[in-house]
Design a protein around this motif. Structure first.
Motif, PDB file in Angstrom:
ATOM      1  N   VAL A   1      -0.106   3.900 -13.585  1.00 49.07           N
ATOM      2  CA  VAL A   1       0.975   4.783 -13.140  1.00 49.07           C
ATOM      3  C   VAL A   1       2.309   4.076 -13.365  1.00 49.07           C
ATOM      4  O   VAL A   1       2.461   2.894 -13.026  1.00 49.07           O
ATOM      5  N   GLN A   2       3.277   4.815 -13.918  1.00 48.41           N
ATOM      6  CA  GLN A   2       4.655   4.339 -13.974  1.00 48.41           C
ATOM      7  C   GLN A   2       5.474   5.140 -12.972  1.00 48.41           C
ATOM      8  O   GLN A   2       5.399   6.371 -12.941  1.00 48.41           O
ATOM      9  N   VAL A   3       6.231   4.431 -12.150  1.00 48.14           N
ATOM     10  CA  VAL A   3       7.067   5.061 -11.127  1.00 48.14           C
ATOM     11  C   VAL A   3       8.510   4.704 -11.459  1.00 48.14           C
ATOM     12  O   VAL A   3       8.913   3.539 -11.348  1.00 48.14           O
ATOM     13  N   PHE A   4       9.273   5.711 -11.863  1.00 46.97           N
ATOM     14  CA  PHE A   4      10.622   5.495 -12.376  1.00 46.97           C
ATOM     15  C   PHE A   4      11.674   5.941 -11.364  1.00 46.97           C
ATOM     16  O   PHE A   4      11.674   7.095 -10.914  1.00 46.97           O
TER      17      PHE A   4
ATOM     18  N   GLY B   1       5.232   3.922   0.550  1.00 48.49           N
ATOM     19  CA  GLY B   1       5.464   5.089  -0.285  1.00 48.49           C
ATOM     20  C   GLY B   1       5.016   4.904  -1.724  1.00 48.49           C
ATOM     21  O   GLY B   1       4.416   3.894  -2.101  1.00 48.49           O
ATOM     22  N   THR B   2       5.316   5.872  -2.547  1.00 45.65           N
ATOM     23  CA  THR B   2       4.937   5.877  -3.960  1.00 45.65           C
ATOM     24  C   THR B   2       5.501   4.646  -4.665  1.00 45.65           C
ATOM     25  O   THR B   2       6.705   4.400  -4.641  1.00 45.65           O
ATOM     26  N   ASN B   3       4.628   3.861  -5.291  1.00 42.83           N
ATOM     27  CA  ASN B   3       5.081   2.657  -5.990  1.00 42.83           C
ATOM     28  C   ASN B   3       4.034   2.230  -7.002  1.00 42.83           C
ATOM     29  O   ASN B   3       2.920   2.756  -7.023  1.00 42.83           O
TER      30      ASN B   3
ATOM     31  N   ARG C   1       0.842  -1.205   0.000  1.00 44.23           N
ATOM     32  CA  ARG C   1       0.000   0.000   0.000  1.00 44.23           C
ATOM     33  C   ARG C   1       0.874   1.250   0.000  1.00 44.23           C
ATOM     34  O   ARG C   1       1.956   1.272   0.570  1.00 44.23           O
ATOM     35  N   GLU C   2       0.369   2.298  -0.633  1.00 43.57           N
ATOM     36  CA  GLU C   2       1.139   3.526  -0.756  1.00 43.57           C
ATOM     37  C   GLU C   2       1.457   4.142   0.602  1.00 43.57           C
ATOM     38  O   GLU C   2       2.568   4.636   0.828  1.00 43.57           O
ATOM     39  N   ASP C   3       0.497   4.106   1.534  1.00 47.40           N
ATOM     40  CA  ASP C   3       0.743   4.741   2.828  1.00 47.40           C
ATOM     41  C   ASP C   3       1.619   3.888   3.734  1.00 47.40           C
ATOM     42  O   ASP C   3       1.893   4.272   4.877  1.00 47.40           O
ATOM     43  N   VAL C   4       2.054   2.736   3.240  1.00 42.30           N
ATOM     44  CA  VAL C   4       2.956   1.870   4.013  1.00 42.30           C
ATOM     45  C   VAL C   4       4.370   1.920   3.455  1.00 42.30           C
ATOM     46  O   VAL C   4       5.332   2.068   4.202  1.00 42.30           O
TER      47      VAL C   4
ATOM     48  N   HIS D   1      10.124   6.930  -6.794  1.00 51.39           N
ATOM     49  CA  HIS D   1       9.726   6.194  -5.593  1.00 51.39           C
ATOM     50  C   HIS D   1      10.026   7.060  -4.373  1.00 51.39           C
ATOM     51  O   HIS D   1      11.076   7.710  -4.291  1.00 51.39           O
ATOM     52  N   PHE D   2       9.112   7.031  -3.429  1.00 49.48           N
ATOM     53  CA  PHE D   2       9.317   7.845  -2.223  1.00 49.48           C
ATOM     54  C   PHE D   2      10.327   7.196  -1.289  1.00 49.48           C
ATOM     55  O   PHE D   2      11.128   7.872  -0.661  1.00 49.48           O
ATOM     56  N   HIS D   3      10.295   5.871  -1.205  1.00 52.59           N
ATOM     57  CA  HIS D   3      11.190   5.175  -0.288  1.00 52.59           C
ATOM     58  C   HIS D   3      12.553   4.965  -0.950  1.00 52.59           C
ATOM     59  O   HIS D   3      12.648   4.523  -2.090  1.00 52.59           O
TER      60      HIS D   3
END
Length: 425
Positions: free
Chosen positions: A152-155, A138-140, A133-136, A159-161
């Protein structure tokens, strides 16, 4: 400020460096000369507001193997795995990616693809049963599509983490075409150097193919139920409708068409209050329910279940009730299970059935999964804890003339004993 868009394979390294600078400035509360893409910027803002730590995640433990299996058996995603595999896996393996399928809670249920990338994914906690999950974490590519309900593509450093910044994820939500409910996310992931801009459109297209397959299965199921319902409704007078296990209407008579009736999770035969019909007589059909408003008379008579095992290669079950009769052809495994339940009228635990079928009481996951499939057409005629036929159902087993011909395909210990003993229902 301009928006950063990851480029093709030739400038992936440069884009990764630039994104790393953008991420560092954002997390430090500084103004970056280049803005992240809006979907990423909004996700980072959610993480900062929620207090997600970019250096340490607080995910819960992995789901147990049994819980992963339970979720696999209960999600509609299992029906579209062939579509996802055909559309994604062959290319993903060559491109050094893996395919991950998660449920609507962001829990990883399937994970397949390039073996070396799978090993790298283990180091990120990208494992079966993991919480993404995002709130666990981060952005993924799993958690963020769950939140925004679009691909969504996260490059790399999007990523937040920090631990995920050498990775690229592309995820697309899969929704139930009947009501738009989120079923889960399919994600293609791999090291950042394997990223390609076309991956987003590719994964989204395959997710839409999966939704089309679910729509096809739904319509096919309603057609099959409609064929079962036709002779039943032809014998009735007054109002009645036939719905599938989820309440979607297959056929009606004597009343306006309603696309869906909200059913309780544990519906059983008898008189039940259902919105918006009020008090109804509820009877099971193969793959669904017959519903009649209570102002119509309900024919008397107990439900009778006839399990026909007389044909060596073709077993069937016939159910007779107040509204009529319907039949269902049984798979070899289901014929075994129903025979064993007929042997044990007082009920049998999952461990007991596993012992009867495999000689191994530990194989309860397989037993529960098969019984879950049986309940899709037998519905309220089966009870559990322990598993058994309903007490008010009359169960008859039709056996072959030669006991040695009892379920000849079966190697279940209890069936083998039944061929050469008096252990008959």
């Amino acid at each position: 400020m301009r928006t950063v868009l990851p480029g093709g394979p030739l400038d992936a390294a440069r884009a990764a460096r630039l994104l790393s600078e953008v991420r560092a400035a954002t997390l430090a509360g500084q103004r970056s000369p280049v803005a992240p893409r809006p979907v990423i910027e909004q996700s980072w803002e959610r993480m900062l507001r929620g207090g997600v730590d970019p250096d340490h995640d607080f995910r819960s433990g992995l789901l147990s193997r049994e819980e992963v299996q339970r979720r696999r058996e209960s999600t509609a995603l299992r029906h579209v795995l062939p579509v996802l595999r055909e559309g994604l896996l062959s290319v993903a393996d060559v491109a050094h990616h893996i395919m991950v399928v998660a449920d609507g809670e962001g829990r990883v249920l399937w994970r397949e693809g390039n073996s070396s990338v799978l090993r790298k994914a283990d180091g990120l906690g990208f494992e079966l049963g993991a919480d993404w999950r995002e709130d666990v974490v981060g952005t993924n590519g799993i958690g963020t599509p769950v939140v925004v309900r679009r691909p969504v593509q996260v490059f790399a450093s999007e990523h937040f983490h920090r631990s995920q910044t050498s990775w690229t994820c592309t995820g697309a939500p899969i929704t139930d075409p009947r009501d738009g409910r989120l079923l889960g996310v399919v994600d293609v992931s791999g090291p950042l150097e394997t990223m390609h801009p076309a991956t987003l459109a590719w994964v989204d297209s395959v997710a839409k193919l999966a939704e089309a397959r679910l729509r096809e299965l739904h319509l096919t199921g309603l057609e099959r139920l409609r064929a079962v319902a036709a002779p039943v409704l032809a014998r009735l007078t007054g109002r009645a409708l036939v719905v599938d296990r989820d309440g979607w209407t297959a056929a009606v008579t004597g009343m306006p068409y309603t696309s869906r009736i909200v059913l309780p999770k544990s519906l059983s035969p008898g008189r039940r209050w259902l919105m918006p019909l009020g008090l109804c007589a509820v009877e099971p059909l193969a793959g669904g329910w017959l519903l009649r408003p209570a102002d119509e008379p309900v024919p008397a008579g107990a439900t009778r279940i006839a399990l026909d095992l007389t044909q060596p290669r073709r077993s069937s079950m016939t159910v007779s009730g107040g509204a009529g009769t319907w039949s269902h052809e049984l798979s070899p495994r289901h014929a075994e299970l129903l025979y064993l339940l007929a042997l044990h009228q007082g009920g049998r635990s999952a461990a007991g059935l596993a012992e009867d079928m495999f000689g191994d009481p530990g194989r309860t996951v397989t037993v529960r999964a098969e019984l879950s499939r049986v309940r899709r057409y037998l519905g309220g005629l089966l009870e559990h804890r322990p598993y058994r036929f309903r007490e008010d159902a009359e169960v008859e087993v039709l056996l072959p003339e030669d006991p040695r011909e009892l379920l000849p395909h079966s190697t279940a210990p209890a069936v083998v004993r039944g061929r050469f003993s008096a252990e008959m229902p």
